[in-house]
Write a protein that holds these residues in place. Structure first.
Motif, short mmCIF file in Angstrom:
data_model
loop_
_atom_site.label_atom_id
_atom_site.label_comp_id
_atom_site.label_asym_id
_atom_site.label_seq_id
_atom_site.Cartn_x
_atom_site.Cartn_y
_atom_site.Cartn_z
N MET A 84 0.85 -1.17 0.00
CA MET A 84 0.00 0.00 0.00
C MET A 84 0.89 1.23 0.00
N CYS A 85 0.54 2.18 -0.82
CA CYS A 85 1.23 3.47 -0.79
C CYS A 85 0.50 4.39 0.16
N SER A 86 1.24 5.15 0.91
CA SER A 86 0.64 6.11 1.81
C SER A 86 -0.27 7.04 1.03
N PRO A 87 -1.44 7.34 1.57
CA PRO A 87 -2.30 8.31 0.90
C PRO A 87 -1.55 9.62 0.71
N SER A 127 -4.74 6.77 -2.75
CA SER A 127 -3.94 5.67 -2.23
C SER A 127 -4.14 4.47 -3.14
N LYS A 128 -3.05 3.73 -3.35
CA LYS A 128 -3.11 2.53 -4.19
C LYS A 128 -2.71 1.34 -3.33
N ILE A 129 -3.49 0.26 -3.44
CA ILE A 129 -3.27 -0.92 -2.62
C ILE A 129 -3.14 -2.12 -3.56
N ASN A 131 2.58 13.25 1.54
CA ASN A 131 1.92 12.03 1.97
C ASN A 131 1.38 12.20 3.37
#
Length: 122
Positions: A1-4, A54-56, A77
């Motif tokens: 997951m990328c941090s929002p 955000s991308k998961i 972020n």
């Protein structure tokens, strides 16, 4: 997951999924979720100005790239080294979340340097 994260300078973000699959979540400036989609290779989506994304990734991973509508974008972020939480004073966080100083310290101590999160090993 990328941090929002979001663009601080009103840039649009066009994201193209190259490989893999996962989910993308976009939240508007009013805090309401405006998009939650499953993405896969070949998908394209646009993140409006000042919206948080955000991308998961699914277990097999997710690869993407983004095109930004400004030559010198400024992103931040909600976690990691450039977290906006670091800019807020302890008193502001305590008031915003209605928490005691001990809880604010615990909140601030988590994920202070990571912008990409990995699940714990099985």
């Amino acid at each position: 997951m990328c941090s929002p994260g979001f663009s601080c300078d009103s840039a649009l973000q066009v994201t193209y999924v190259v490989r893999g699959s996962g989910r993308a979540q976009v939240v508007g400036v009013d805090g309401k979720r405006v998009l939650e989609i499953t993405v896969k290779a070949g998908n394209l989506f646009i993140v409006p100005r000042f919206f948080v994304v955000s991308k998961i990734a699914d277990p097999d991973g997710l690869e993407w790239f983004s095109i930004i509508s400004t030559p010198n974008p400024i992103f931040t972020n909600l976690a990691g080294k450039t977290s906006v939480w670091k800019a807020l004073s302890p008193q502001v966080l305590q008031a915003a979340f209605n928490i005691k100083p001990e809880a604010e310290k615990l909140f601030r101590s988590k994920r202070t340097s990571d912008a990409v999160f990995f699940p714990p090993p099985n």
